[in-house]
Design an enzyme around this catalytic site. Structure first.
Site, PDB file in Angstrom:
ATOM      1  N   ARG A  51       0.802  -1.221   0.000  1.00 61.73           N
ATOM      2  CA  ARG A  51       0.000   0.000   0.000  1.00 61.73           C
ATOM      3  C   ARG A  51       0.835   1.272   0.000  1.00 61.73           C
ATOM      4  NH1 ARG A  51      -2.722  -3.884   1.754  1.00 61.73           N
ATOM      5  NH2 ARG A  51      -0.704  -4.392   2.604  1.00 61.73           N
ATOM      6  N   THR A  52       1.786   1.364   0.923  1.00 62.91           N
ATOM      7  CA  THR A  52       2.459   2.653   1.102  1.00 62.91           C
ATOM      8  C   THR A  52       3.249   3.016  -0.148  1.00 62.91           C
ATOM      9  OG1 THR A  52       2.612   2.071   3.431  1.00 62.91           O
ATOM     10  CG2 THR A  52       3.894   3.963   2.704  1.00 62.91           C
ATOM     11  N   LYS A  80      25.641  -3.659  -0.470  1.00 62.28           N
ATOM     12  CA  LYS A  80      27.115  -3.658  -0.525  1.00 62.28           C
ATOM     13  C   LYS A  80      27.703  -2.907   0.654  1.00 62.28           C
ATOM     14  CE  LYS A  80      26.594  -2.894  -5.463  1.00 62.28           C
ATOM     15  NZ  LYS A  80      26.797  -1.802  -6.438  1.00 62.28           N
ATOM     16  N   ARG A 101      11.137   3.890   3.588  1.00 59.92           N
ATOM     17  CA  ARG A 101      10.787   2.916   4.642  1.00 59.92           C
ATOM     18  C   ARG A 101      12.048   2.159   5.007  1.00 59.92           C
ATOM     19  NH1 ARG A 101       5.714  -1.132   4.593  1.00 59.92           N
ATOM     20  NH2 ARG A 101       4.757   0.868   5.136  1.00 59.92           N
ATOM     21  N   HIS A 129       4.647   5.603  11.741  1.00 60.22           N
ATOM     22  CA  HIS A 129       4.216   5.493  10.340  1.00 60.22           C
ATOM     23  C   HIS A 129       3.273   6.669  10.062  1.00 60.22           C
ATOM     24  CE1 HIS A 129       3.197   3.949   6.516  1.00 60.22           C
ATOM     25  NE2 HIS A 129       2.892   2.699   6.816  1.00 60.22           N
TER      26      HIS A 129
HETATM   27  N1   CP Z   1      -0.294  -0.130   5.888  1.00 65.71           N
HETATM   28  C1   CP Z   1       0.902  -0.361   5.331  1.00 65.71           C
HETATM   29  O1   CP Z   1       1.906   0.270   5.680  1.00 65.71           O
HETATM   30  O2   CP Z   1       0.897  -1.324   4.361  1.00 65.71           O
HETATM   31  P1   CP Z   1       2.159  -1.770   3.499  1.00 65.71           P
HETATM   32  O3   CP Z   1       3.138  -2.430   4.452  1.00 65.71           O
HETATM   33  O4   CP Z   1       1.627  -2.703   2.464  1.00 65.71           O
HETATM   34  O5   CP Z   1       2.768  -0.535   2.910  1.00 65.71           O
END
Ligand code: CP
Length: 304
Positions: A51-52, A80, A101, A129
């Site tokens: 999603r993100t 590396k 991320r 998040h």
């Molecule tokens: N909600 C969320 O962060 O989903 P993903 O890990 O799929 O990005």
């Protein structure tokens, strides 16, 4: 330089502005389709995501911009031994904004110190998040109409669930909010989150192991997955993974206007027979995430 590392980087007024922009994008998408022409978003994902990452990429494309990046640390030079700081120093020469991320808590903060362009924390370990929280806030606004005077139950892995930490922080700023923390003892909300955003603010809360005991009191039930990837041993994960499974039977004890949210991915914790219940918001929540990320990109790039 504007970055989004923690949801508390945004004031309540800025969140209201982002929600207003997202709602305008939903109503008038054509107004926005060239807003980021010639701009590039880099998505640096050192951890898996559906999603993100894809909603960030869709968001930039719908604003007329372009995207580049990687979805797997193994395909980047971090494999590396390159540091996050060096990676970001380089990529900020290729892109106008970066969504990142990383499995290590604080990595996006470190990145922001070396970046020449805005950094967005797209999830750092078991910490925060913030853009999921933006999606969650738009969901609450669209589904409940307001943020104040809500009783929100967080259920499942409150220890490692970074979306819970960010949403507790964000909701702690609205009057009349009450938190119900539902988890096994081993997966309780970390004390730094509880102390900072609940106890020190004198926000009423209940801590319990039982979803059944409290479901009837909730305006929002925020279910979470037990975060397998954060456990040190598989035995503990296997013991805890099915602590809560929301079924249609359990939903009979919830009010008719309680909404069920979940950041997804779901594993076992919400039975699929709930998906058709009008109170189940989690797939709508994913769409709201794209619009809030569009609004955020416009804000951080200072696009009018
Ligand atoms: N909600 C969320 O962060 O989903 P993903 O890990 O799929 O990005």
């Amino acid at each position: 330089m504007n970055h989004l590392i923690d949801i508390m980087d945004l004031s309540v007024e800025e969140i209201d502005e982002l929600i207003a922009t997202a709602r305008d994008i939903i109503a008038n998408p054509e107004k926005y389709q060239e807003k980021c022409r010639y701009k590039k978003l880099a998505t640096l994902f050192f951890e898996p995501s559906t999603r993100t990452r894809l909603s960030f990429e869709a968001a930039m494309m719908e604003l007329g911009g372009k995207v580049l990046g990687f979805s797997d640390a193994g395909s980047s030079s971090s494999s590396k031994g390159e540091s996050v700081s060096d990676t970001v120093a380089v990529v900020s020469g290729y892109a106008d904004i970066i969504a990142m991320r990383h499995p290590k808590e604080g990595a996006p903060m470190v990145a922001s110190m070396k970046s020449g362009v805005p950094i967005i924390n797209a999830g750092d370990g078991g910490h925060n998040h913030p853009t999921q929280t933006l999606a969650d806030l738009l969901t609450i606004k669209m589904e409940k109409g307001h943020f104040d005077n809500l009783t929100i139950g967080f259920c499942g892995d409150l220890k490692f669930g970074r979306t819970v930490h960010s949403l507790v922080a964000a909701m702690s700023r609205y009057p009349g909010v009450k938190f119900v923390l539902i988890s096994p003892d081993e997966l309780k909300l970390p004390s730094y989150v509880k102390n900072t955003y609940i106890k020190d603010k004198n926000i009423p809360y209940v801590q319990t192991n039982s979803l059944d005991d409290v479901i009837g009191e909730l305006d929002i039930l925020y279910m979470t997955r037990v975060q397998k990837e954060r456990f040190f041993n598989e035995e503990d994960y296997l013991r805890l993974k099915d602590s809560y499974i929301l079924t249609a039977d359990k939903m009979k004890n919830a009010s008719d206007d309680m909404i069920v949210m979940h950041p997804l991915p779901r594993v076992n914790e919400i039975s699929t027979d709930i998906d058709s219940d009008k109170r189940a918001c989690y797939f709508r929540q994913t769409k709201y995430g794209k619009y809030m990320r569009m609004a955020l990109i416009l804000k951080l790039l200072e696009v009018d």
